[in-house]
Design a protein around this motif. Structure first.
Motif, PDB file in Angstrom:
ATOM      1  N   PRO A 185       0.800  -1.225   0.000  1.00  0.00           N
ATOM      2  CA  PRO A 185       0.000   0.000   0.000  1.00  0.00           C
ATOM      3  C   PRO A 185       0.834   1.277   0.000  1.00  0.00           C
ATOM      4  CG  PRO A 185      -1.025  -1.615   1.409  1.00  0.00           C
ATOM      5  CD  PRO A 185       0.296  -2.201   0.992  1.00  0.00           C
ATOM      6  N   THR A 186       1.988   1.282   0.649  1.00  0.00           N
ATOM      7  CA  THR A 186       2.839   2.471   0.566  1.00  0.00           C
ATOM      8  C   THR A 186       3.259   2.727  -0.869  1.00  0.00           C
ATOM      9  OG1 THR A 186       4.646   1.012   1.289  1.00  0.00           O
ATOM     10  CG2 THR A 186       3.765   2.554   2.913  1.00  0.00           C
ATOM     11  N   ALA A 187       3.477   1.666  -1.619  1.00  0.00           N
ATOM     12  CA  ALA A 187       3.829   1.819  -3.029  1.00  0.00           C
ATOM     13  C   ALA A 187       2.653   2.374  -3.823  1.00  0.00           C
ATOM     14  CB  ALA A 187       4.272   0.478  -3.603  1.00  0.00           C
ATOM     15  N   LEU A 188       1.463   1.840  -3.578  1.00  0.00           N
ATOM     16  CA  LEU A 188       0.280   2.326  -4.291  1.00  0.00           C
ATOM     17  C   LEU A 188       0.064   3.807  -4.014  1.00  0.00           C
ATOM     18  CD1 LEU A 188      -2.051   1.466  -6.145  1.00  0.00           C
ATOM     19  CD2 LEU A 188      -3.379   0.960  -4.084  1.00  0.00           C
ATOM     20  N   LEU A 223       6.675  -8.505  -0.388  1.00  0.00           N
ATOM     21  CA  LEU A 223       5.501  -8.116   0.389  1.00  0.00           C
ATOM     22  C   LEU A 223       5.822  -8.143   1.871  1.00  0.00           C
ATOM     23  CD1 LEU A 223       4.543 -11.148   1.409  1.00  0.00           C
ATOM     24  CD2 LEU A 223       3.379 -11.191  -0.778  1.00  0.00           C
ATOM     25  N   GLY A 224       4.949  -7.504   2.666  1.00  0.00           N
ATOM     26  CA  GLY A 224       5.166  -7.422   4.099  1.00  0.00           C
ATOM     27  C   GLY A 224       4.632  -8.640   4.837  1.00  0.00           C
ATOM     28  N   GLY A 225       5.023  -8.778   6.100  1.00  0.00           N
ATOM     29  CA  GLY A 225       4.622  -9.933   6.881  1.00  0.00           C
ATOM     30  C   GLY A 225       3.295  -9.737   7.597  1.00  0.00           C
ATOM     31  N   GLY A 226       2.726 -10.857   8.047  1.00  0.00           N
ATOM     32  CA  GLY A 226       1.467 -10.804   8.786  1.00  0.00           C
ATOM     33  C   GLY A 226       0.278 -11.152   7.923  1.00  0.00           C
ATOM     34  N   SER A 227      -0.875 -10.579   8.260  1.00  0.00           N
ATOM     35  CA  SER A 227      -2.103 -10.950   7.566  1.00  0.00           C
ATOM     36  C   SER A 227      -2.142 -10.467   6.129  1.00  0.00           C
ATOM     37  CB  SER A 227      -3.314 -10.411   8.334  1.00  0.00           C
ATOM     38  OG  SER A 227      -3.271  -9.010   8.444  1.00  0.00           O
ATOM     39  N   ALA A 228      -1.207  -9.589   5.736  1.00  0.00           N
ATOM     40  CA  ALA A 228      -1.149  -9.131   4.346  1.00  0.00           C
ATOM     41  C   ALA A 228      -0.488 -10.159   3.430  1.00  0.00           C
ATOM     42  CB  ALA A 228      -0.389  -7.806   4.259  1.00  0.00           C
ATOM     43  N   PHE A 247       7.902  -2.502  -1.058  1.00  0.00           N
ATOM     44  CA  PHE A 247       7.733  -3.932  -1.300  1.00  0.00           C
ATOM     45  C   PHE A 247       7.010  -4.011  -2.648  1.00  0.00           C
ATOM     46  CE2 PHE A 247       7.427  -4.471   3.556  1.00  0.00           C
ATOM     47  CZ  PHE A 247       8.798  -4.574   3.669  1.00  0.00           C
ATOM     48  N   PRO A 248       7.719  -4.376  -3.718  1.00  0.00           N
ATOM     49  CA  PRO A 248       7.210  -4.092  -5.059  1.00  0.00           C
ATOM     50  C   PRO A 248       6.299  -5.137  -5.672  1.00  0.00           C
ATOM     51  CG  PRO A 248       9.433  -4.924  -5.198  1.00  0.00           C
ATOM     52  CD  PRO A 248       9.101  -4.865  -3.733  1.00  0.00           C
ATOM     53  N   GLY A 249       5.870  -6.158  -4.907  1.00  0.00           N
ATOM     54  CA  GLY A 249       4.973  -7.144  -5.477  1.00  0.00           C
ATOM     55  C   GLY A 249       5.684  -8.159  -6.344  1.00  0.00           C
ATOM     56  N   GLN A 250       4.900  -9.066  -6.902  1.00  0.00           N
ATOM     57  CA  GLN A 250       5.478 -10.229  -7.569  1.00  0.00           C
ATOM     58  C   GLN A 250       6.287  -9.883  -8.814  1.00  0.00           C
ATOM     59  OE1 GLN A 250       1.605 -12.187  -8.530  1.00  0.00           O
ATOM     60  NE2 GLN A 250       2.375 -12.178 -10.637  1.00  0.00           N
TER      61      GLN A 250
END
Length: 827
Positions: A93-96, A370-375, A642-645
């Motif tokens: 989301p920070t990237a978006l 990507l980030g850790g946790g429920s995301a 965190f730039p995604g796949q």
């Protein structure tokens, strides 16, 4: 152009569309009322409690299907936490938010709705619109910005896109869930004005402009009342003042009181089947502790949600004609490159053709996307920087060196492991198997492999092979609680019980792995590995979960030796590209950060490489701010979040100049010593927001401190002149010209400041923005309507929004600290 007012024809079409929506809403409401009237008290109470971890019960007699929810916000995991059911993974989301483009967020939402429908999900548990109050917030990568206006605009685009795809959203976490420390119990003491002008503002904007179908209430308490029971903020503000008509779901395990929750406006208590609702709620009504009419209101909102998403027979869903299909990987790649923020460039980028490149850093080979946790989601593929640049550059142009590894601790088993999970009963009979490619197992509720049930499950064994990439001492460990047996290459290294010293019910999810074995292994040779766990679900667990992780760390080499190898590679190349990163133990759900430093020896690595090669480019792979003590020593600094796949492919696009970096900072970057708001640890259970309305750039300016890079900052590959600005009412028109040699995009930012400084108000604040694109030599105009709220403050005595009349200066800017044009407006 962005911000242009609608024509009369457009307005007429909008009015007709609104009339059609109103008629459809009335028809759905009629079906909802008929369904509600057919339910008895016990069924109504049961409908408000999860039947399992992710869904609500079906009620076939009224044509109600089971409503299914799933975590987001960068993908749709579905009801199974497994790589067997992969998901598209978008940038953080920070990237978006760094793209500063609500239309792009809307497209992301449409993709996620497409993914949700594919997985049978009706409601996405996203977006997160809490603010970056302090840079130490451990979950900042999952939220958008420090600025409430930018957050509201991006969140509105996201919610609009998801719901255009016929899938509901739950805007979260309502409200002031801005840090992770003691998040279940902390009482955040937020002054009324700060609460309204900052923390509630994104929620209010999204409710007004996107009409979300759901809100998720937070774990924390605000000013003495836990959010799942906050009658004032939920019933009086959210529903009363703002007119929110969707459903309100608790964060998982957040609901604590049956009567307090239902009277406080909480509609659904998750997860199930054991919650404060269900039979407990029906009993409370029969005991006269709450009214059945209050329960009816909650059920009505759940049925309305079902009608909107097409889960209630007889009710036409809101969306009958689905948007065109979206290419997930391609959109992930576009968002990534549009989000990258070039904060420094001394002519090093884009990379000149025909030059040799030394790529350096562990995160270049094993990207953190990507980030850790429920995301967390599981993409079908990820493209690392090494893979992306290898594909983009001519053969022989790229070399690679590890340089420094940020993983100074055990991480989930990854590269080289081939594992499966074998489930057995108490007699040792195999009940079923499942995949576990990352060594991480997380089965929630009834999400078990085929043939496996909780009442028969006794042990789960992660078993398979590990083929090392490097020879030397490999460390193995265990993350989780309970009885474990760890075996490597036929030798049993641990057989015992692993516990925890915390009462956090999610300790098994977010706790640290414990080192249990160090084994000498040879690269390229497969070794048998087994981690067996005796499954015991404590009686006080709110949901049945089987979760543990086989952790691993590769041989730790001498940092000086690794840096020396990187320096030699850098000297031999025309350009050195160093990728530095945070790790899951630095940025994740469940804990806050203690500093802003890059882990390991990465700073030493950059210093050394920069000294060896003046054309050093540093790519920062983190979801939120980190300190960059070497930033003035290198030729370029590119923030990739965190730039995604598709992050590695997008990085190659930007470094080679196929596309320009499009991002602008959604949050101020600076050192922890200079950061004006850093307190995230409660004292005696309370966390006072003593800074009031001064967070982010508002606080940096008030304190007279200079950050490393200001809010809104970002460079492209072309140049822009700002030619003219004019105001008509509260509409601001700006003309700009692309004076560079290539097509580019510019984000025009409008900041408002009172002509007469007021110490109780920020020096300036973001009030509008627009993206424009132009070819070399082309001029473009854009008009932005400034919202009325930009000229109002919350009056704590009258408890109303008060227009602050007077003269304001409007600055059209490239960033907060780079104004290009100015004018005035009188309110």
């Amino acid at each position: 152009m962005a911000g242009t007012r609608p024509t009369p024809v457009d307005q007429a079409q909008a009015d007709q569309a609104q009339a059609d929506r109103t008629a459809a809403d009335r028809a759905r409401e009629a079906v909802v009322e008929a369904a509600l009237a057919a339910l008895d008290l016990d069924t109504k109470a049961r409908l408000l409690a999860g039947q399992d971890v992710w869904s609500l019960p079906a009620v076939p007699e009224i044509g109600l299907k089971s409503l299914v929810m799933s975590d987001g916000p960068i993908g749709v995991r579905g009801v199974r936490w497994t790589a067997d059911d992969p998901s598209v993974a978008l940038p953080s989301p920070t990237a978006l938010a760094a793209a500063w483009d609500p239309a792009l967020a809307r497209r992301a939402g449409r993709l996620l709705a497409q993914e949700a429908r594919r997985k049978g999900v009706h409601v996405l548990l996203a977006p997160t619109v809490n603010l970056h109050r302090s840079p130490l917030g451990g979950r900042h990568f999952e939220a958008y910005s420090e600025d409430p206006y930018l957050t509201g605009r991006i969140g509105t685009g996201y919610v609009t896109g998801v719901q255009e795809g016929g899938v509901g959203t739950t805007v979260k976490h309502f409200v002031a869930n801005d840090a992770e420390t003691d998040r279940f119990t902390v009482d955040n003491l937020v002054p009324p004005r700060a609460l309204r002008e900052l923390y509630l503002a994104p929620f209010e904007a999204i409710v007004e402009n996107a009409r979300p179908w759901g809100i998720m209430t937070a774990y924390n308490t605000v000013n003495g009342t836990t959010m799942t029971e906050h009658h004032h903020l939920v019933n009086e503000v959210l529903r009363g003042e703002w007119g929110f008509d969707g459903f309100n779901v608790s964060d998982w395990t957040a609901a604590r009181s049956t009567v307090g929750a239902v009277e406080g406006g909480l509609d659904v208590a998750m997860p199930g089947p054991t919650t404060v609702y269900g039979p407990a709620l029906a009993a409370a009504v029969r005991a006269g502790e709450t009214d059945e009419a209050t329960v009816d209101e909650a059920v009505r909102r759940v049925l309305r949600l079902a009608a909107r998403v097409g889960a209630l027979e007889g009710a036409e869903p809101v969306v009958t004609d689905l948007p065109e299909a979206v290419d997930g990987p391609e959109l992930a790649r576009e968002i990534a490159r549009r989000s990258f923020v070039l904060v420094r460039n001394e002519g090093a980028l884009p990379l000149p053709a025909g030059r040799s490149v030394a790529l350096i850093g562990a995160a270049a080979r094993d990207a953190r996307v990507l980030g850790g946790g429920s995301a967390t989601v599981f993409p079908a593929r990820t493209v690392s920087p090494l893979e992306g640049l290898t594909a983009a550059l001519p053969e022989g142009a790229l070399t690679y060196a590890l340089g420094a590894d940020p993983n100074q601790e055990l991480a989930p088993a990854g590269k080289g492991f081939e594992l499966r999970a074998v489930c057995r009963d108490a007699g040792g009979t195999v009940l079923g198997t499942g995949s576990a490619p990352s060594g991480h197992l997380q089965w929630m509720g009834d999400d078990l492999p085929d043939g496996v049930t909780h009442d028969r499950l006794h042990t789960v064994e992660l078993t398979g092979t590990f083929t090392p990439r490097e020879s030397g001492p490999h460390t193995f460990g265990i993350k989780g609680m309970g009885a474990f047996t760890l075996t490597v290459d036929g030798t049993e290294y641990f057989d015992g019980v692993q516990g925890t010293d915390t009462d956090d019910p999610f300790a098994a999810f977010f706790g640290d792995p414990v080192e249990r074995a160090t084994v000498e292994l040879t690269a390229g040779r497969p070794y048998e590995v087994s981690l067996r766990h005796v499954v015991v679900v404590p009686d006080d667990m709110p949901m049945r979960v089987v979760t543990f992780t086989l952790a691993h760390q590769e041989p730790v080499r001498d940092p000086a030796e690794l840096i020396a190898e990187a320096v030699e590679a850098a000297r031999a190349a025309d350009t050195a590209v160093v990728v530095v990163a945070t790790t899951e133990r630095v940025e994740s759900e469940g804990f806050d950060r203690t500093d802003l430093r890059l882990p390991g020896h990465q700073d030493d690595l950059v210093h050394a490489v920069a000294a060896a090669n003046p054309n050093t480019v540093v790519v920062v792979n983190s979801g939120s701010p980190v300190e960059l003590p070497w930033r003035d020593e290198v030729a370029a600094v590119l923030l990739s979040w965190f730039p995604g796949q598709e992050g590695g492919a997008a990085l190659a696009d930007v470094l080679t100049g196929a596309h320009e970096p499009g991002g602008r900072l959604p949050t101020t970057w600076g050192s922890l010593d200079s950061a004006p708001v850093t307190q995230v640890t409660p004292e005696n259970g309370q966390l006072p927001y003593t800074e009031g309305v001064f967070i982010g750039y508002r606080a940096w300016e008030k304190e007279g401190r200079t950050p490393a890079y200001p809010f809104g900052h970002g460079l492209g590959y072309t140049d822009w002149t700002y030619d003219a600005i004019e105001v008509t009412g509260t509409a601001v028109t700006v003309r700009v010209t692309n004076t560079g040699s290539r097509t580019g995009r510019e984000t025009i930012q409008l900041y408002v400041s009172p002509s007469t400084p007021d110490p109780e108000r920020p020096a300036r604040w973001l009030a509008g923005f627009a993206n424009v694109e132009a070819a070399p030599g082309e001029s473009v105009r854009t008009t932005v309507d400034l919202p009325a709220r930009a000229f109002e403050t919350w009056d704590e005595e009258s408890r109303t929004w008060t227009p602050m009349k007077g003269t304001y200066e409007i600055k059209a800017s490239h960033s907060l600290t780079d104004p290009r044009l100015k004018t005035t407006i009188t309110i």
